[in-house]
Design an enzyme around this catalytic site. Sequence first.
Site, mmCIF file in Angstrom:
data_model
loop_
_atom_site.group_PDB
_atom_site.id
_atom_site.type_symbol
_atom_site.label_atom_id
_atom_site.label_comp_id
_atom_site.label_asym_id
_atom_site.label_seq_id
_atom_site.Cartn_x
_atom_site.Cartn_y
_atom_site.Cartn_z
ATOM 1 N N TYR A 14 0.804 -1.221 0.000
ATOM 2 C CA TYR A 14 0.000 0.000 0.000
ATOM 3 C C TYR A 14 0.840 1.275 0.000
ATOM 4 O O TYR A 14 0.283 2.375 -0.038
ATOM 5 C CB TYR A 14 -0.908 0.023 1.234
ATOM 6 C CG TYR A 14 -1.817 -1.171 1.361
ATOM 7 C CD1 TYR A 14 -2.984 -1.267 0.607
ATOM 8 C CD2 TYR A 14 -1.513 -2.217 2.232
ATOM 9 C CE1 TYR A 14 -3.829 -2.363 0.719
ATOM 10 C CE2 TYR A 14 -2.351 -3.325 2.353
ATOM 11 C CZ TYR A 14 -3.505 -3.391 1.588
ATOM 12 O OH TYR A 14 -4.335 -4.488 1.700
ATOM 13 N N HIS A 19 -4.414 6.521 -0.987
ATOM 14 C CA HIS A 19 -4.984 6.449 0.362
ATOM 15 C C HIS A 19 -3.912 6.656 1.430
ATOM 16 O O HIS A 19 -4.239 6.906 2.590
ATOM 17 C CB HIS A 19 -5.638 5.075 0.538
ATOM 18 C CG HIS A 19 -6.836 5.066 1.436
ATOM 19 N ND1 HIS A 19 -7.616 6.184 1.695
ATOM 20 C CD2 HIS A 19 -7.412 4.052 2.146
ATOM 21 C CE1 HIS A 19 -8.608 5.853 2.505
ATOM 22 N NE2 HIS A 19 -8.509 4.573 2.804
ATOM 23 N N TYR A 64 -4.075 -0.758 10.098
ATOM 24 C CA TYR A 64 -4.867 -0.560 8.892
ATOM 25 C C TYR A 64 -5.825 0.608 9.131
ATOM 26 O O TYR A 64 -6.194 0.932 10.252
ATOM 27 C CB TYR A 64 -5.595 -1.825 8.430
ATOM 28 C CG TYR A 64 -4.626 -2.849 7.869
ATOM 29 C CD1 TYR A 64 -4.200 -2.770 6.541
ATOM 30 C CD2 TYR A 64 -4.099 -3.858 8.676
ATOM 31 C CE1 TYR A 64 -3.290 -3.687 6.034
ATOM 32 C CE2 TYR A 64 -3.189 -4.770 8.183
ATOM 33 C CZ TYR A 64 -2.783 -4.679 6.858
ATOM 34 O OH TYR A 64 -1.866 -5.570 6.366
ATOM 35 N N ASN A 66 -8.951 1.455 8.830
ATOM 36 C CA ASN A 66 -10.246 1.452 9.524
ATOM 37 C C ASN A 66 -10.147 1.433 11.037
ATOM 38 O O ASN A 66 -11.133 1.704 11.727
ATOM 39 C CB ASN A 66 -11.083 0.257 9.064
ATOM 40 C CG ASN A 66 -11.468 0.351 7.596
ATOM 41 O OD1 ASN A 66 -11.053 1.263 6.894
ATOM 42 N ND2 ASN A 66 -12.259 -0.595 7.133
ATOM 43 N N ASN A 112 -13.121 6.161 6.528
ATOM 44 C CA ASN A 112 -13.143 5.200 7.634
ATOM 45 C C ASN A 112 -12.071 5.470 8.682
ATOM 46 O O ASN A 112 -12.275 5.196 9.873
ATOM 47 C CB ASN A 112 -13.011 3.778 7.097
ATOM 48 C CG ASN A 112 -14.265 3.316 6.386
ATOM 49 O OD1 ASN A 112 -15.366 3.703 6.751
ATOM 50 N ND2 ASN A 112 -14.105 2.504 5.351
#
Length: 240
Positions: A14, A19, A64, A66, A112
């Site tokens: 990632y 993001h 992560y 969220n 989120n």
Amino acid sequence: MLIIAGLGNPGSKYAGNRHNIGFLAVDAIHRRHSFSPWSKKFKAAIAEGELGGEKVLLIKPQTYMNLSGEAVGEAMRFYKLQPADLVAIYDELDLPAGKARLKTGGGHGGHNGIKSLDAHCGKEYRRLRLGIGHPGVKEMVQNHVLGDFAKADNAWLEPLLDTLADNADMLVRNEDSQLMNKIALALGGKADEEKPRKDSEKKPAGQSHIRQARNNNQPKLPATGPMADMLKKMFGNKGE
């Protein structure tokens, strides 16, 4: 003490995602200033240092996106900090790429990571949103957000991150509008313009200042006497 939390997802998979622009921003601040090496604590990667003479903790949650609030909330409780002592940096779909906005409090906008921070840290913290642009249709949002920045994006991404890192001490001094102006100028935009005047200060609609002056200084014509008779002969009476 101030916590600057960049939001993102951990791992090389990632690392270059849109993001993860929050991680990229905090990394840029870390490189530019004298912070300790990254270490693991509070379910996060953390680094300690100073900005503008104040102690600052950089934090990248490793939970992560969220669950970001679990890590940041744990750090805030450990240091006995309030929401006002937190700045969260994260991606914003609804801002054009390269635009930035900074404000205290507000909604999560469907993000989120911010939902999690709101739940664990309270809502009255400062939110630095960095625009990544919208793909145009809802069906493409996930691939856009979890997709890597394109090479062409470096034209705005690098000056954005560099300017933020160079002026990170403004976050400590609460010079939010000045920081936004610097970022806007670095990206080729304009600084915030002067606010419009209040309605009571505005000129009457549809009239220039010259027209207003004319209206206020019209001469009064004589209604009787020799001069009035001469004017009637020259121009006649109105309405005839």
